[in-house]
Design a protein around this motif. Sequence first.
Motif, PDB file in Angstrom:
ATOM      1  N   GLN A  65      48.288  38.823   2.988  1.00  0.00           N
ATOM      2  CA  GLN A  65      49.830  38.853   2.397  1.00  0.00           C
ATOM      3  C   GLN A  65      50.043  39.472   1.520  1.00  0.00           C
ATOM      4  O   GLN A  65      51.573  38.459   0.874  1.00  0.00           O
ATOM      5  CB  GLN A  65      48.989  36.917   2.220  1.00  0.00           C
ATOM      6  N   GLN A  66      50.128  40.407   1.191  1.00  0.00           N
ATOM      7  CA  GLN A  66      50.354  40.874   0.098  1.00  0.00           C
ATOM      8  C   GLN A  66      49.888  42.657   0.697  1.00  0.00           C
ATOM      9  O   GLN A  66      50.213  43.372  -0.487  1.00  0.00           O
ATOM     10  CB  GLN A  66      50.512  40.901  -1.104  1.00  0.00           C
ATOM     11  N   PRO A  67      50.430  43.489   1.348  1.00  0.00           N
ATOM     12  CA  PRO A  67      50.395  44.318   1.710  1.00  0.00           C
ATOM     13  C   PRO A  67      50.874  45.699   1.640  1.00  0.00           C
ATOM     14  O   PRO A  67      51.724  45.112   0.312  1.00  0.00           O
ATOM     15  CB  PRO A  67      50.607  45.330   3.331  1.00  0.00           C
ATOM     16  N   VAL A  68      50.544  46.573   1.133  1.00  0.00           N
ATOM     17  CA  VAL A  68      51.167  48.165   0.081  1.00  0.00           C
ATOM     18  C   VAL A  68      51.516  49.069   0.809  1.00  0.00           C
ATOM     19  O   VAL A  68      50.878  49.264   1.947  1.00  0.00           O
ATOM     20  CB  VAL A  68      50.183  48.108  -0.972  1.00  0.00           C
ATOM     21  N   THR A  69      53.226  48.983   1.108  1.00  0.00           N
ATOM     22  CA  THR A  69      53.299  50.556   1.453  1.00  0.00           C
ATOM     23  C   THR A  69      53.147  51.329   0.809  1.00  0.00           C
ATOM     24  O   THR A  69      53.897  52.001  -0.204  1.00  0.00           O
ATOM     25  CB  THR A  69      54.338  50.181   2.283  1.00  0.00           C
ATOM     26  N   LEU A  70      53.532  52.951   0.639  1.00  0.00           N
ATOM     27  CA  LEU A  70      52.553  54.523   0.253  1.00  0.00           C
ATOM     28  C   LEU A  70      53.825  55.291   1.263  1.00  0.00           C
ATOM     29  O   LEU A  70      53.440  55.288   2.989  1.00  0.00           O
ATOM     30  CB  LEU A  70      51.513  54.374   0.363  1.00  0.00           C
ATOM     31  N   PRO A  71      54.083  56.414   0.835  1.00  0.00           N
ATOM     32  CA  PRO A  71      55.091  57.014   1.439  1.00  0.00           C
ATOM     33  C   PRO A  71      53.654  58.298   2.661  1.00  0.00           C
ATOM     34  O   PRO A  71      52.347  58.475   1.649  1.00  0.00           O
ATOM     35  CB  PRO A  71      55.694  58.391   0.800  1.00  0.00           C
ATOM     36  N   VAL A  72      53.532  59.196   3.319  1.00  0.00           N
ATOM     37  CA  VAL A  72      52.532  59.297   4.357  1.00  0.00           C
ATOM     38  C   VAL A  72      53.603  60.782   4.148  1.00  0.00           C
ATOM     39  O   VAL A  72      54.094  61.625   4.792  1.00  0.00           O
ATOM     40  CB  VAL A  72      51.790  59.663   5.735  1.00  0.00           C
ATOM     41  N   THR A  73      52.073  61.962   3.072  1.00  0.00           N
ATOM     42  CA  THR A  73      52.865  63.094   2.627  1.00  0.00           C
ATOM     43  C   THR A  73      52.404  64.108   3.529  1.00  0.00           C
ATOM     44  O   THR A  73      52.962  65.596   3.326  1.00  0.00           O
ATOM     45  CB  THR A  73      53.248  63.356   1.334  1.00  0.00           C
ATOM     46  N   ALA A  74      50.994  63.943   4.146  1.00  0.00           N
ATOM     47  CA  ALA A  74      50.295  64.921   4.746  1.00  0.00           C
ATOM     48  C   ALA A  74      49.772  64.972   6.066  1.00  0.00           C
ATOM     49  O   ALA A  74      48.892  63.260   5.673  1.00  0.00           O
ATOM     50  CB  ALA A  74      49.722  65.662   3.895  1.00  0.00           C
ATOM     51  N   GLU A  77      49.269  63.007  -3.696  1.00  0.00           N
ATOM     52  CA  GLU A  77      49.375  62.921  -5.508  1.00  0.00           C
ATOM     53  C   GLU A  77      49.365  61.455  -5.661  1.00  0.00           C
ATOM     54  O   GLU A  77      49.113  60.718  -4.760  1.00  0.00           O
ATOM     55  CB  GLU A  77      51.409  62.487  -5.247  1.00  0.00           C
ATOM     56  N   PRO A  78      49.747  60.549  -6.537  1.00  0.00           N
ATOM     57  CA  PRO A  78      49.587  58.829  -6.874  1.00  0.00           C
ATOM     58  C   PRO A  78      50.797  58.086  -6.312  1.00  0.00           C
ATOM     59  O   PRO A  78      51.701  58.767  -6.565  1.00  0.00           O
ATOM     60  CB  PRO A  78      49.837  58.919  -8.527  1.00  0.00           C
ATOM     61  N   GLY A  79      50.580  57.328  -5.585  1.00  0.00           N
ATOM     62  CA  GLY A  79      51.175  56.428  -4.685  1.00  0.00           C
ATOM     63  C   GLY A  79      52.063  57.235  -4.144  1.00  0.00           C
ATOM     64  O   GLY A  79      52.700  56.486  -3.030  1.00  0.00           O
TER      65      GLY A  79
END
Length: 416
Positions: free
Chosen positions: A76-85, A98-100
Amino acid sequence: MANATPTPRPVPVTEHEKRISALLAPSRVESRALEDCLGLALAEDVTASIPLPPFDNSAMDGYAVRSVDLAEAGAQQPVTLPVTADIPAGRIDVPTLEPGTAHRIMTGSQVPPGADATVPVEHTDGGAERVRVSASVQAGAHLRRAGEDVVVGDTVLTAGTTLSAVHLGIASAVGISQLPVHRPPQVLVLSTGSELVEPGSTLRPGQIFESNGMMLAAAVRQAGGQAHLLRFVPDDVATFHDALAPHLASTDLIITSGGVSAGAYEVVKDALADNGVEFTKVAMQPGKPQGAGRYSPERGTAGAHGVPVVALPGNPVSSMVSFEVFVRPALRRAAGHHADRRPVRQAVLTERLDSPSGKRQYRRGRFDPAAGTVTPEGGPGSHLLSAMASANCLLDIREDTTELPHGSPVDVWLLD
């Protein structure tokens, strides 16, 4: 009137077994490529010079993450993160997480510094530039740690191991390309008898298809030796010696079958008795007539330097049982295998059996491991090869036993 010469008493099975075992020296050790080691005996312990796994790696296809960044993630509360590699398997220049952020990672790929978990792709939307994660993960989740399986210095294989596919796999996994193994003993299997003809040909009156040579050569290979089958040697002493001559320098053991009894035309006995091989009667059924020694083509000069010979009786079941009792253990030991004997189990007889006094009897049987029972296959006759073919064990009945009632416990040798 002169007293008759007393008939020698048959020798015990254990005595003849020791004699045959003493004939065979340990085979030489040689280094072989892994692909040539299957079924051979390892000569030395093998230790690991690297850990397994060699580095922390992912156990799942997914995303390498910091677990703290997904502490609040849920359906119900997904978290979105940037994919950096992206970290495919085999990438060696893995960047720090890196964090986040998240790194897309494949199963078996190196975990990047900074990551402490993998979130499976099934808990994400599979994004390539940004990933939406719908589940939290614990630190260490879906990671395989370096040295989790093997640490440097661990013994991964022990000397005497009969090398299987998995053994070769672990050797390869720790970076070994060759292993020290015992060379298989080179065994010449000699099939004698003017009555023998090749399977597939037409039988004439008085002829039989040759089977012992094929059977014993296969048994040698199963035991870890290298068999060379020499078939159709006629019942002639000079021809017998001529047939052996080209093979003596390259042979560690000669196995013959037949021609060892007390009758006429016993070519093996006639050819070998004065050339270092002693013939005797063993207190067993089947397999009473036996021969063993060291053969030299020069009469009376075999001594300790002749080629070891084991002369087995000619009836097919006698021949095969004798191989199991005497030859197989000696071959296995010479070839460096720790497991030199058939597994033995105790089973309950499903029917009554009789056994001759003073003889160790080996009867064919069918062992049922689920029920813990054994049923005899066929009678005691040494010519009943079909019963041997359908058996999966041998019943080992001791010399002092003459009767085993239904329900009696009995030792069985597992053949399968």
